[in-house]
Design a protein around this motif. Sequence first.
Motif, short mmCIF file in Angstrom:
data_model
loop_
_atom_site.label_atom_id
_atom_site.label_comp_id
_atom_site.label_asym_id
_atom_site.label_seq_id
_atom_site.Cartn_x
_atom_site.Cartn_y
_atom_site.Cartn_z
N ALA A 128 0.66 -1.22 0.00
CA ALA A 128 -0.13 0.28 0.04
C ALA A 128 0.78 1.21 -0.29
CB ALA A 128 -0.97 0.12 1.24
N VAL A 129 0.45 2.31 -0.59
CA VAL A 129 1.13 3.60 -0.59
C VAL A 129 0.29 4.65 -0.19
CG1 VAL A 129 2.32 5.39 -1.98
CG2 VAL A 129 2.25 2.71 -2.89
N VAL A 130 0.99 5.68 0.67
CA VAL A 130 0.45 6.84 1.25
C VAL A 130 0.89 7.90 0.67
CG1 VAL A 130 0.11 8.10 3.39
CG2 VAL A 130 -0.11 5.57 3.27
N THR A 131 0.20 8.94 0.33
CA THR A 131 0.79 10.36 -0.02
C THR A 131 0.34 11.25 0.38
OG1 THR A 131 2.01 11.39 -1.97
CG2 THR A 131 -0.25 10.45 -2.46
N LEU A 132 0.62 12.70 0.31
CA LEU A 132 -0.01 13.74 0.86
C LEU A 132 -0.86 14.57 0.13
CD1 LEU A 132 3.43 15.11 2.05
CD2 LEU A 132 2.03 13.39 3.09
#
Length: 589
Positions: free
Chosen positions: A346-350
């Motif tokens: 999974a990828v989190v970004t702003l």
Amino acid sequence: MTDRGPSGVPWLANALVTAQTVRAELAHDPVQFALQVSRRLPHAVSTPAARLLTTTGRLADGALAAVGHQILGDDEAARHSLGGRGRGSRGTALLATAALGSDDDGTAAALLDAVPAEHRGAGWHAAAARLALYRGELTAAVDLARRHRSNRILARRLDAERRALNGYRPQFGPVHPGEAVPGRVLHVLNSSLPHTSSGYTQRSHSALRALSESGFDVHAVTRPGYPVEVGIPWARREDSVDGVTYRRLLPAGLDQDAVGRVDQYARLLSTEVERLRPALLHTTTHYTNALVVAAVAEAHGLPWVYEVRGQRADSWAATRAPEAVDSEYYRAFTAREAESARRADAVVTLGEQMRRVLLDAGVDAASIRLCPNAVAEQFLPEPPGRVEARARLGLDPQDLLVGTVSSVVDYEGLDLLVRAAARLAPSHPRLKVRIVGDGVALPGLKVLAERLGIADRCQFTGRVDRSEAIWNHAALDVFVVPRRDLPVTRSVTPMKSVEASATGRPVVASALPALAELVQDGVTGQLVPPDDDAALATVLGELLADPEQGHRLGAAGRRWALDTRTWEANSRTYTQMYADLGVAPVSAA
């Protein structure tokens, strides 16, 4: 280790890491090392030392004087000091290396080109390798360093960096499987409180606290050698801040090239995984963290999350010529980052702009979650008033105060704020500029203020404690984010304007896609054309002339921040993401 005293400080290990770091950095680039050391010293120490260096004249062919001017932020004077020609290959090499300290690769190249081929010794080839590296020409840098035996340490370091960027996978020995502890998550970080105070460390800290309050068993480690390698030789093996424990990976010695460091990082992290038995690993940019965490997670059969908080390659390119984005280094770095994001579970970004960058890199849209920068707990209650804040900080309540609370780096465009203030100064006798924070661009801003004749109107506080940030926000009439128009600023959303809005300050920001996600033009602030100090001065002048408009924008900004930018909301996003990966809070396990 037997050197761990009552204070919990592994003194011998830390001393060895400090000595290794100094030796490696001196071999890699002595000028950059001197500049880095000066930035970590108190200004009461670094400024007199730098002024002493500026008096050395042609000693070391003017290189020492140039470094002194660079520490003071006067790149024009530094270039003047480098105006001569070095005596022989060694003197020219030192001048060229010093020129790179002012980001003047053109002068560095001219100096090196002037040395006849038959006179090019070890120093010349080391400086030529540094120039090639500065321009992102990794292969050329390695080849140049290898041409002289005396540069073998530099050559090994450059070659290892090239290998790490081009497909290297960590090698870290046997793994001892074990059962994961339900609800336990391990965050792997570059840096942390209390040793580094920045948007990065505050975001990490807020996330860890929010996850803990949501029922997760939260643990955190920082990269090998930190914080000793950034000048904290008294670092303990653990620090506890607000109930969050940060464990330090402090070996008795650090591997001295990128490949060896990656392998060592993986070994140390794997040991931590075997000690803690987390159910999930969570790390942040850049790719080195992802490279290590991916390998360790795969070996232990764990899911892992990659949090993309910035675009380091674009930050690197921001201080170089436009062709830097076509360089070998830039292409390899961005490819490695894209590969890391595609590889994560999974990828989190702003923000939306960063999400689009990830989609363009081939990351599966279903794997991406948005967790925007949010305000820390101290910003949630009713903020202090302007008069109260100024009284606390010893500021004149009658002044018109514009400024920022920020890292002071070139792409923030704070020179535009100083120039805009200089335009407004004749018609606004009570106008003051307050810049709260520190960074590589701060000395240059002080020089600029002197040259524009407004040094007496500029307040450069340096770094302040995080607990004082809200008071510095509240003291301002207008908060300014004058970022330059660059790839990194078009995509990366900062923390600073969110905190300013939460404090009820009107925000004036550059009209860039990432900032337009945070400032609604005419509602919570004003957007102005980037790189235009005249336009910035016009908007600031209008807001200062109409305090009621500023109050209206600030109040709307606070409502927006409290409605959309809280860690409670982000915690719900993290919790759902972890649940999708099979990890639930302890209370729900």
